[in-house]
Design a protein around this motif. Structure first.
Motif, PDB file in Angstrom:
ATOM      1  N   SER A  79       0.812  -1.216   0.000  1.00 18.74           N
ATOM      2  CA  SER A  79       0.000   0.000   0.000  1.00 18.74           C
ATOM      3  C   SER A  79       0.845   1.265   0.000  1.00 18.74           C
ATOM      4  O   SER A  79       0.398   2.316  -0.464  1.00 18.74           O
ATOM      5  N   GLY A  84      -2.760   7.184  -3.468  1.00 23.52           N
ATOM      6  CA  GLY A  84      -3.650   7.478  -2.357  1.00 23.52           C
ATOM      7  C   GLY A  84      -4.612   8.590  -2.724  1.00 23.52           C
ATOM      8  O   GLY A  84      -4.233   9.583  -3.345  1.00 23.52           O
ATOM      9  N   SER A  86      -7.618  11.178  -1.219  1.00 27.14           N
ATOM     10  CA  SER A  86      -8.220  11.732  -0.009  1.00 27.14           C
ATOM     11  C   SER A  86      -9.165  12.857  -0.389  1.00 27.14           C
ATOM     12  O   SER A  86      -9.031  13.472  -1.461  1.00 27.14           O
ATOM     13  N   SER A 473      -9.451  -2.734  -0.979  1.00 26.49           N
ATOM     14  CA  SER A 473     -10.558  -2.086  -0.273  1.00 26.49           C
ATOM     15  C   SER A 473     -10.132  -1.691   1.143  1.00 26.49           C
ATOM     16  O   SER A 473      -9.458  -2.459   1.845  1.00 26.49           O
ATOM     17  N   ASP A 474     -10.517  -0.496   1.537  1.00 27.24           N
ATOM     18  CA  ASP A 474     -10.256  -0.030   2.900  1.00 27.24           C
ATOM     19  C   ASP A 474     -11.306  -0.518   3.891  1.00 27.24           C
ATOM     20  O   ASP A 474     -11.169  -0.282   5.102  1.00 27.24           O
ATOM     21  N   TRP A 475     -12.336  -1.190   3.408  1.00 22.40           N
ATOM     22  CA  TRP A 475     -13.465  -1.563   4.276  1.00 22.40           C
ATOM     23  C   TRP A 475     -13.739  -3.070   4.243  1.00 22.40           C
ATOM     24  O   TRP A 475     -14.821  -3.502   4.595  1.00 22.40           O
TER      25      TRP A 475
END
Length: 507
Positions: A79, A84, A86, A473-475
């Motif tokens: 990562s 990235g 935001s 995926s961040d979730w």
């Protein structure tokens, strides 16, 4: 050669294992312990005990979870080299400003999105990923080592129960024989054929035998409880274990295989490789980093632009975008990068030494287990001769006592010598089997791979790695962890009950 070949020579209890091709002919199989065979119809085999432990042992399930945690270090390392994105949002209300020219709006809100793409990091990301991947391989070797140790513990616990059950039966038989001797001695004392001393000697020897039986029963309870701890269920009537095959012909042969296949040694070597990548990661802290950034913002002043501002051409809302390249070139960091490199090098040095230490341990353990195995085989041979000799001696002493050439004490001593040799035989049989399995475990040939367990596939450590390695995926969380291993709190306390005599010949 894996466990399906190690536990060959299937017993009559139904211990069936899949046949696998052998690349080299195995050594002569070690015989299954004859003196450890249970008297009653067996209800559980060694393989079934291993299956239970493999499915439910908490040490093994915990090690699997630790390996899954190691798997996550790979996407974490990756990562750092991925783009990235935001978003930002803000709202400002100008309450009071002495320099207000009447042009600036009193309120403004904005929403923005920023994209940052790392282009160059001095190799830190690449080497971090390699280090993480190598440590995953080390973790897999560690899992294999835990599996091997678990199976060794199962074999030890299984054989301990068989040994102690045989010992209890032998002591029970000895107590019964001494009780009959005591009754006969008392009867002969009543008719004046023996003295009070003979009766006292018989009483003392019976009391000693009873105390030895109590000790043997306590040891059996302890072994059964340990079996529950390792396997997860109480032992039933255990079948005699099958012969071990694939044992090496010499300690040098065993050591050569262990140096190639021992999982603990393999894991230590992988840890050493990972430490070399850590040095490269530390060196990257002295190199420049480059990243590309793109951003966009939408702003809205909520109709608060005053008249002078509108005259000046200020808009109520609008868009703003930006793009740029960021270069960071460290010039002086107070010596921190050099310290981090030296630290990583020191840890690499420690990892190198740990490989040597692990190699020494593997060599020593393999040679020791092989020596114990060979010694136990010799003890078995001697003990069998001693049992037969002591049985004949007991018969002779009894016959000589009947004609007055032997005393009651001679009979008691012969009884004790026979018991000691029988206990020594079952103990040696247990020691030989456990040591033989320990040799195979040190050689990396006592693992779950190719075992062909009934009731489902083997645990695949690669499946979780493949699942998480490319996850972006961040979730994507996993379900809430729940216990996999079975508890033993509801298992009843064990007792020393055994069935049937271990010695088919009367005493």
């Amino acid at each position: 050669m894996r466990l399906s070949l190690i536990l060959a020579g299937v017993s009559a209890a139904g211990l069936t294992l899949p046949a696998l091709a052998q690349t080299t002919p195995p050594a002569t199989p070690a015989p299954a312990p004859a003196g450890l065979a249970p008297a009653a119809q067996p209800t559980e085999t060694l393989r079934e005990a291993m299956v239970k432990a493999y499915r439910t042992n908490p040490d093994l399930t915990a090690e699997r979870a630790n390996l899954r945690a190691d798997d996550e270090n790979v996407p974490i390392a990756r990562s750092r080299g991925l783009p990235g994105v935001s978003s930002t949002g803000s709202y400002n209300e100008n309450l009071y400003d002495t320099d207000d020219s009447g042009v600036s709006p009193p309120r403004q809100g904005s929403v923005g999105v920023n994209l940052s793409v790392p282009v160059f990091s001095g190799g830190a990301v690449r080497n971090s990923v390699r280090a993480a991947e190598t440590r995953v391989e080390a973790g897999r070797a560690g899992l294999r080592s835990v599996e091997s140790q678990l199976f060794t513990d199962v074999v030890s616990a299984y054989l301990d129960v068989l040994r102690d059950e045989a010992t209890v039966r032998l002591n029970q038989q000895n107590v019964r024989a001494l009780d009959v001797n005591l009754q006969a001695t008392r009867d002969r004392f009543e008719v004046g054929d023996l003295t009070r001393t003979d009766v006292a000697q018989s009483e003392a020897r019976l009391a000693l035998a009873q105390s030895q039986l109590r000790g043997a029963e306590a040891q059996l309870i302890a072994s059964r409880e340990n079996y529950i701890r390792v396997v997860g269920t109480a032992p039933g009537e255990l079948a005699s274990p099958p012969p071990l095959v694939g044992l090496p012909a010499s300690p040098d042969q065993a050591v050569a295989a262990a140096l190639e296949e021992n999982p603990l040694l393999e894991g230590t070597r992988k840890a050493r490789e990972a430490s070399a990548y850590d040095v490269r990661v530390a060196r990257a802290a002295r190199l420049p980093t480059v990243s590309v950034g793109v951003g966009g913002d939408y702003y809205n002043r909520f109709g608060s632009i005053p008249g002078p501002g509108r005259t000046a051409g200020l808009q109520n809302d609008g868009f703003a975008t930006s793009a740029g390249i960021s270069l960071s070139l460290p010039l002086f960091q107070g010596g921190r990068p050099a310290a981090q490199v030296r630290q990583a090098q020191a840890r690499e040095s420690a990892a190198i030494e740990q490989v040597t230490s692990a190699e020494r341990n593997v060599i020593a353990q393999t040679r020791s287990a092989f020596a114990i195995y060979q010694s136990a085989l010799r003890v078995i041979e001697s003990s069998r001769v001693a049992v037969e000799a002591n049985r004949l001696s007991l018969e002779g002493v009894r016959a000589e006592n009947s004609v007055g050439t032997r005393t009651i004490l001679d009979i008691l001593n012969a009884e004790q010598e026979l018991l000691n040799s029988q206990v020594q035989l079952v103990t040696a049989e247990r020691d030989a089997y456990v040591a033989g399995f320990a040799v195979l475990a040190a050689m990396g040939r006592a693992e779950a791979e190719d075992l062909g367990l009934d009731g489902g596939p083997l645990y695949d450590p690669v499946a979780n790695y493949d699942r998480v390695r490319g996850s972006l995926s961040d979730w994507r969380d996993d379900p809430t962890p729940e216990a996999e291993a079975t508890r033993t709190v509801n298992t009843p306390a064990q007792n020393p009950d055994v069935s049937g005599p271990v010695d088919p010949q009367p005493r």
